[in-house]
Motif scaffolding. Structure first.
Motif, mmCIF file in Angstrom:
data_model
loop_
_atom_site.group_PDB
_atom_site.id
_atom_site.type_symbol
_atom_site.label_atom_id
_atom_site.label_comp_id
_atom_site.label_asym_id
_atom_site.label_seq_id
_atom_site.Cartn_x
_atom_site.Cartn_y
_atom_site.Cartn_z
ATOM 1 N N HIS A 1 0.947 -1.279 -0.182
ATOM 2 C CA HIS A 1 0.090 0.011 -0.059
ATOM 3 C C HIS A 1 0.683 1.267 -0.039
ATOM 4 O O HIS A 1 0.454 2.438 -0.713
ATOM 5 C CB HIS A 1 -1.081 -0.022 1.182
ATOM 6 N N ALA A 2 2.007 1.267 0.983
ATOM 7 C CA ALA A 2 2.900 2.475 0.797
ATOM 8 C C ALA A 2 3.350 2.499 -0.458
ATOM 9 O O ALA A 2 3.501 3.715 -0.843
ATOM 10 C CB ALA A 2 3.763 2.343 2.129
ATOM 11 N N SER A 3 3.968 1.625 -0.970
ATOM 12 C CA SER A 3 4.427 1.684 -2.227
ATOM 13 C C SER A 3 3.763 2.225 -3.502
ATOM 14 O O SER A 3 4.120 2.957 -4.208
ATOM 15 C CB SER A 3 5.495 0.395 -2.804
ATOM 16 N N ALA A 4 2.583 1.592 -3.438
ATOM 17 C CA ALA A 4 1.437 1.667 -4.573
ATOM 18 C C ALA A 4 0.964 3.260 -4.612
ATOM 19 O O ALA A 4 1.006 3.822 -5.466
ATOM 20 C CB ALA A 4 0.464 0.854 -4.644
ATOM 21 N N PHE A 5 0.871 3.858 -3.401
ATOM 22 C CA PHE A 5 0.100 5.228 -3.266
ATOM 23 C C PHE A 5 1.344 5.940 -3.118
ATOM 24 O O PHE A 5 1.094 7.293 -2.726
ATOM 25 C CB PHE A 5 -0.858 5.043 -2.193
ATOM 26 N N SER A 6 2.679 5.965 -3.276
ATOM 27 C CA SER A 6 3.789 6.701 -2.954
ATOM 28 C C SER A 6 3.610 7.727 -4.292
ATOM 29 O O SER A 6 3.010 7.300 -5.460
ATOM 30 C CB SER A 6 5.178 6.041 -2.850
ATOM 31 N N SER A 7 4.289 8.786 -4.263
ATOM 32 C CA SER A 7 4.349 9.609 -5.587
ATOM 33 C C SER A 7 5.307 8.955 -6.574
ATOM 34 O O SER A 7 4.884 9.488 -7.813
ATOM 35 C CB SER A 7 5.161 10.681 -5.114
ATOM 36 N N ARG A 8 6.076 7.933 -6.319
ATOM 37 C CA ARG A 8 6.771 7.367 -7.446
ATOM 38 C C ARG A 8 5.860 6.489 -8.105
ATOM 39 O O ARG A 8 6.102 6.422 -9.476
ATOM 40 C CB ARG A 8 7.869 6.547 -6.844
ATOM 41 N N PHE A 9 4.930 5.894 -7.583
ATOM 42 C CA PHE A 9 4.251 4.892 -8.416
ATOM 43 C C PHE A 9 2.497 5.335 -8.655
ATOM 44 O O PHE A 9 1.857 4.659 -8.616
ATOM 45 C CB PHE A 9 4.359 3.425 -7.764
ATOM 46 N N LEU A 10 2.372 6.532 -8.115
ATOM 47 C CA LEU A 10 0.741 6.898 -7.862
ATOM 48 C C LEU A 10 0.301 6.844 -9.272
ATOM 49 O O LEU A 10 -0.978 6.576 -9.273
ATOM 50 C CB LEU A 10 0.814 8.247 -7.059
ATOM 51 N N LEU A 11 0.934 7.522 -10.284
ATOM 52 C CA LEU A 11 0.352 7.503 -11.842
ATOM 53 C C LEU A 11 -0.218 6.206 -12.074
ATOM 54 O O LEU A 11 -1.008 5.779 -12.735
ATOM 55 C CB LEU A 11 1.125 8.085 -12.647
ATOM 56 N N PHE A 12 0.847 5.077 -11.742
ATOM 57 C CA PHE A 12 0.305 3.852 -12.408
ATOM 58 C C PHE A 12 -0.513 3.078 -11.443
ATOM 59 O O PHE A 12 -1.391 2.405 -12.049
ATOM 60 C CB PHE A 12 1.897 2.811 -12.221
ATOM 61 N N THR A 13 -0.695 3.287 -10.187
ATOM 62 C CA THR A 13 -1.681 2.910 -9.558
ATOM 63 C C THR A 13 -3.255 3.485 -9.865
ATOM 64 O O THR A 13 -4.212 2.827 -9.967
ATOM 65 C CB THR A 13 -1.564 3.374 -7.906
ATOM 66 N N ASN A 14 -3.054 4.977 -10.162
ATOM 67 C CA ASN A 14 -4.180 5.462 -10.464
ATOM 68 C C ASN A 14 -4.980 5.072 -11.854
ATOM 69 O O ASN A 14 -6.077 4.673 -11.840
ATOM 70 C CB ASN A 14 -4.221 6.971 -10.704
ATOM 71 N N VAL A 15 -3.844 4.658 -12.769
ATOM 72 C CA VAL A 15 -4.278 4.194 -13.895
ATOM 73 C C VAL A 15 -4.892 2.772 -14.173
ATOM 74 O O VAL A 15 -5.885 2.387 -14.469
ATOM 75 C CB VAL A 15 -3.011 4.132 -15.030
ATOM 76 N N GLY A 16 -4.077 1.989 -13.205
ATOM 77 C CA GLY A 16 -4.630 0.563 -12.792
ATOM 78 C C GLY A 16 -6.125 0.538 -12.000
ATOM 79 O O GLY A 16 -6.929 -0.302 -12.678
ATOM 80 N N ILE A 17 -6.356 1.541 -11.241
ATOM 81 C CA ILE A 17 -7.496 1.577 -10.720
ATOM 82 C C ILE A 17 -8.467 1.760 -11.648
ATOM 83 O O ILE A 17 -9.756 1.366 -11.818
ATOM 84 C CB ILE A 17 -7.563 2.740 -9.649
ATOM 85 N N SER A 18 -8.379 2.839 -12.356
ATOM 86 C CA SER A 18 -9.258 3.354 -13.478
ATOM 87 C C SER A 18 -9.634 2.369 -14.570
ATOM 88 O O SER A 18 -10.868 2.189 -14.779
ATOM 89 C CB SER A 18 -8.811 4.522 -14.139
ATOM 90 N N LEU A 19 -8.721 1.485 -14.894
ATOM 91 C CA LEU A 19 -8.691 0.374 -15.792
ATOM 92 C C LEU A 19 -9.808 -0.497 -15.456
ATOM 93 O O LEU A 19 -10.537 -0.977 -15.763
ATOM 94 C CB LEU A 19 -7.532 -0.127 -16.217
#
Length: 245
Positions: free
Chosen positions: A66-84
């Motif tokens: 969770h900390a890694s996925a919602f970090s600033s480094r990976f947030l874009l990929f997490t948001n895209v994955g959630i939207s998809l």
């Protein structure tokens, strides 16, 4: 005592034996209870300890993910994955509802795939939109929140609605004229429908939700929004818009 004094060696042997019996009597119940307790509790206690260790390890891994996925480094990929993902789920729910209501005859996997791609497109747009809003207008006062809601409805909504139709038009190999005609025909209906749902939803979003959770929150709201507005969005074609922040 007389015998002990008369035979020192014998007395020494007897005294050692007596001391050994006493120490055995004192230590035996304690050792046996400890051994018995350990022996009796070992199976259950060991299992409980193992289960607790596994559960704690899984929870720790989840926290790290969770900390890694919602970090600033990976947030874009997490948001895209959630939207998809939620775009797919929303479309699957909508299609089953339309099949139940007799609006379509069978499930269309291509439509779901197109929705997933459109979710990626709009998810990227809104990821940077939220970052820009919070950078330009920090804070959570009523004045700031009201400004964000107005800007979101007047600027971001028309942009991502247009991006949605353009993305689907490209996927469906439509001409520029066909895409433009579809935007003129349907975009205003979706935009008007948004004003009934999103100002209140975005108040909660801008006032309480941290920036890195906003797209996740918006997609959860969109999941219900898609089902409720399916008739508006699919009145004349099967292409539909999901409010992806």
């Amino acid at each position: 005592m007389q015998s002990l004094r008369g035979c020192p060696a014998r007395g020494l042997i007897l005294s050692r034996a007596i001391r050994g019996q006493r120490s055995l009597r004192m230590s035996w119940p304690r050792n046996s209870s400890a051994t018995g307790g350990a022996g009796g509790a070992a199976p259950g206690g060991g299992s409980s300890t193992t289960t607790s260790t596994i559960g704690f390890g899984a929870l720790q891994k989840l926290r790290e993910w969770h900390a890694s996925a919602f970090s600033s480094r990976f947030l874009l990929f997490t948001n895209v994955g959630i939207s998809l993902t939620l775009s797919c789920v929303g479309d699957v729910l909508e299609q089953h509802l339309e099949i139940y209501c007799g609006e379509i005859e069978r499930f269309e996997s291509t439509r779901t795939a197109h929705m997933a791609i459109s979710g990626v497109t709009v998810g990227v747009i809104c990821h940077y939109w939220y970052k820009m809003l919070d950078k330009r207008m920090p804070g959570r006062t009523m004045r700031v929140v009201a400004k964000k809601i107005v800007l979101d409805q007047l600027i971001c909504s028309p942009i991502y609605i247009s991006a949605f139709f353009v993305t689907l038009g490209l996927l469906e190999q439509k001409t520029k004229h066909e895409v433009w005609e579809e935007i003129k025909e349907k975009a205003w209906k979706l935009y008007a429908a948004e004003w009934t749902v999103w100002p209140v939803a975005q108040f909660v979003n801008f006032y309480w939700i941290p920036t890195h959770y906003r797209i996740f929150y918006d997609n959860i709201i969109s999941l219900g929004y898609d089902v409720l507005t399916s008739k508006v969005k699919h009145k004349q074609s099967h292409s539909h818009l999901k409010k992806i922040p």
